[in-house]
Design a protein around this motif. Structure first.
Motif, mmCIF file in Angstrom:
data_model
loop_
_atom_site.group_PDB
_atom_site.id
_atom_site.type_symbol
_atom_site.label_atom_id
_atom_site.label_comp_id
_atom_site.label_asym_id
_atom_site.label_seq_id
_atom_site.Cartn_x
_atom_site.Cartn_y
_atom_site.Cartn_z
ATOM 1 N N SER A 134 0.826 -1.207 0.000
ATOM 2 C CA SER A 134 0.000 0.000 0.000
ATOM 3 C C SER A 134 0.863 1.262 0.000
ATOM 4 O O SER A 134 0.523 2.242 -0.662
ATOM 5 C CB SER A 134 -0.946 0.009 1.195
ATOM 6 O OG SER A 134 -0.211 0.011 2.404
ATOM 7 N N ASN A 135 1.969 1.236 0.706
ATOM 8 C CA ASN A 135 2.867 2.391 0.726
ATOM 9 C C ASN A 135 3.414 2.659 -0.675
ATOM 10 O O ASN A 135 3.477 3.806 -1.122
ATOM 11 C CB ASN A 135 4.003 2.136 1.719
ATOM 12 C CG ASN A 135 4.792 3.379 2.016
ATOM 13 O OD1 ASN A 135 4.281 4.484 1.920
ATOM 14 N ND2 ASN A 135 6.039 3.215 2.370
ATOM 15 N N TYR A 136 3.771 1.609 -1.395
ATOM 16 C CA TYR A 136 4.301 1.759 -2.755
ATOM 17 C C TYR A 136 3.199 2.158 -3.720
ATOM 18 O O TYR A 136 3.422 2.945 -4.635
ATOM 19 C CB TYR A 136 4.993 0.477 -3.207
ATOM 20 C CG TYR A 136 6.292 0.266 -2.481
ATOM 21 C CD1 TYR A 136 7.484 0.723 -3.009
ATOM 22 C CD2 TYR A 136 6.329 -0.347 -1.234
ATOM 23 C CE1 TYR A 136 8.682 0.569 -2.336
ATOM 24 C CE2 TYR A 136 7.518 -0.509 -0.552
ATOM 25 C CZ TYR A 136 8.688 -0.051 -1.108
ATOM 26 O OH TYR A 136 9.864 -0.199 -0.438
ATOM 27 N N ARG A 137 1.996 1.625 -3.527
ATOM 28 C CA ARG A 137 0.883 2.007 -4.391
ATOM 29 C C ARG A 137 0.571 3.489 -4.220
ATOM 30 O O ARG A 137 0.253 4.183 -5.180
ATOM 31 C CB ARG A 137 -0.347 1.145 -4.093
ATOM 32 C CG ARG A 137 -0.187 -0.287 -4.556
ATOM 33 C CD ARG A 137 -1.495 -1.054 -4.544
ATOM 34 N NE ARG A 137 -2.262 -0.918 -3.326
ATOM 35 C CZ ARG A 137 -2.208 -1.750 -2.293
ATOM 36 N NH1 ARG A 137 -1.415 -2.791 -2.339
ATOM 37 N NH2 ARG A 137 -2.953 -1.561 -1.230
ATOM 38 N N ARG A 138 0.675 3.995 -3.006
ATOM 39 C CA ARG A 138 0.451 5.411 -2.740
ATOM 40 C C ARG A 138 1.508 6.255 -3.451
ATOM 41 O O ARG A 138 1.194 7.267 -4.079
ATOM 42 C CB ARG A 138 0.488 5.656 -1.230
ATOM 43 C CG ARG A 138 -0.118 6.955 -0.803
ATOM 44 C CD ARG A 138 -0.215 7.113 0.712
ATOM 45 N NE ARG A 138 -0.552 5.892 1.419
ATOM 46 C CZ ARG A 138 0.274 5.245 2.258
ATOM 47 N NH1 ARG A 138 1.459 5.710 2.502
ATOM 48 N NH2 ARG A 138 -0.107 4.137 2.860
ATOM 49 N N LYS A 139 2.778 5.824 -3.378
ATOM 50 C CA LYS A 139 3.851 6.566 -4.051
ATOM 51 C C LYS A 139 3.671 6.546 -5.565
ATOM 52 O O LYS A 139 3.889 7.552 -6.233
ATOM 53 C CB LYS A 139 5.209 5.964 -3.683
ATOM 54 C CG LYS A 139 5.621 6.256 -2.260
ATOM 55 C CD LYS A 139 6.943 5.607 -1.937
ATOM 56 C CE LYS A 139 7.319 5.853 -0.491
ATOM 57 N NZ LYS A 139 8.576 5.200 -0.123
ATOM 58 N N ILE A 144 2.153 9.240 -10.624
ATOM 59 C CA ILE A 144 1.308 9.296 -11.817
ATOM 60 C C ILE A 144 0.529 10.610 -11.834
ATOM 61 O O ILE A 144 0.391 11.256 -12.879
ATOM 62 C CB ILE A 144 0.373 8.073 -11.883
ATOM 63 C CG1 ILE A 144 1.214 6.821 -12.146
ATOM 64 C CG2 ILE A 144 -0.687 8.248 -12.957
ATOM 65 C CD1 ILE A 144 0.463 5.526 -12.007
ATOM 66 N N TYR A 145 0.037 11.023 -10.681
ATOM 67 C CA TYR A 145 -0.664 12.311 -10.582
ATOM 68 C C TYR A 145 0.251 13.446 -11.042
ATOM 69 O O TYR A 145 -0.163 14.321 -11.814
ATOM 70 C CB TYR A 145 -1.138 12.529 -9.144
ATOM 71 C CG TYR A 145 -1.739 13.885 -8.911
ATOM 72 C CD1 TYR A 145 -3.043 14.161 -9.310
ATOM 73 C CD2 TYR A 145 -1.011 14.896 -8.295
ATOM 74 C CE1 TYR A 145 -3.596 15.417 -9.106
ATOM 75 C CE2 TYR A 145 -1.548 16.153 -8.096
ATOM 76 C CZ TYR A 145 -2.856 16.414 -8.501
ATOM 77 O OH TYR A 145 -3.381 17.644 -8.304
ATOM 78 N N GLN A 146 1.508 13.428 -10.591
ATOM 79 C CA GLN A 146 2.466 14.465 -10.979
ATOM 80 C C GLN A 146 2.693 14.453 -12.489
ATOM 81 O O GLN A 146 2.766 15.518 -13.125
ATOM 82 C CB GLN A 146 3.808 14.273 -10.248
ATOM 83 C CG GLN A 146 3.722 14.477 -8.752
ATOM 84 C CD GLN A 146 3.383 15.902 -8.374
ATOM 85 O OE1 GLN A 146 3.758 16.849 -9.053
ATOM 86 N NE2 GLN A 146 2.629 16.060 -7.307
ATOM 87 N N LYS A 147 2.811 13.256 -13.068
ATOM 88 C CA LYS A 147 3.028 13.147 -14.525
ATOM 89 C C LYS A 147 1.808 13.681 -15.279
ATOM 90 O O LYS A 147 1.953 14.354 -16.305
ATOM 91 C CB LYS A 147 3.286 11.697 -14.913
ATOM 92 C CG LYS A 147 4.646 11.186 -14.490
ATOM 93 C CD LYS A 147 4.809 9.744 -14.926
ATOM 94 C CE LYS A 147 6.056 9.107 -14.368
ATOM 95 N NZ LYS A 147 7.286 9.793 -14.591
ATOM 96 N N LEU A 148 0.611 13.364 -14.798
ATOM 97 C CA LEU A 148 -0.597 13.839 -15.462
ATOM 98 C C LEU A 148 -0.719 15.358 -15.382
ATOM 99 O O LEU A 148 -1.165 16.008 -16.341
ATOM 100 C CB LEU A 148 -1.845 13.181 -14.843
ATOM 101 C CG LEU A 148 -2.059 11.728 -15.213
ATOM 102 C CD1 LEU A 148 -3.156 11.121 -14.351
ATOM 103 C CD2 LEU A 148 -2.406 11.586 -16.686
#
Length: 150
Positions: A134-139, A144-148
């Motif tokens: 979950s920690n890695y999924r959050r990162k 991905i948000y930053q890239k978008l």
């Protein structure tokens, strides 16, 4: 039951338990099915202060985990144990795939971009849904948000 599984990991508290009980039980289970363990591929080694890379996951033993990071505990009140999380190679691979997808779909509408990204992300998130992922999924979600946004 999985009919064809050629890779698996067995974790036990001691080598003695593996050699006396677990390995004979596994051999007995496989024999009537016409299967056998490959002696050259079968490895028994201590996990203490070690890590195992297996099918995109990392099994890592440490003496001082916080309780929330452990997947396999030594016992109550003991902070040593084994954690399970995605390997950094798999995380980087996903981020590179997302980056490539975004570059190839620069003129796509938001709806089309979501339609392309969803299967990629859903597959990765479903596969890496064990242990401390979950920690890695959050990162990954944040990256991905930053890239978008860019």
């Amino acid at each position: 039951m999985v009919r064809y599984a050629d890779d698996f990991v067995i974790l036990a508290r001691s080598r003695r338990i593996i050699e006396l009980y677990i390995k004979p039980a596994v051999l007995e289970f496989l024999r009537p099915r016409g299967l056998e363990l490959s002696e050259e591929k079968t490895k028994i080694f201590p996990m203490k202060n070690n890590e195992l890379h297996f099918l995109g996951y990392v099994f890592k033993h440490r003496e001082n985990w916080k309780n929330k990071y452990q997947i396999i505990h030594e016992g109550p009140g003991i902070h040593s144990g084994i954690a399970l999380y995605p390997s950094s190679k798999k995380v980087k691979g996903l981020l590179n795939k997302v980056k490539e997808t975004l570059l190839n779909n620069q003129n796509a509408s938001a709806f089309e971009l979501i339609a392309v990204l969803n299967p990629i992300l859903r597959g990765w998130y479903n596969y890496f849904n064990l242990g401390n992922s979950s920690n890695y999924r959050r990162k990954v979600g944040h990256a991905i948000y930053q890239k978008l946004m860019r």
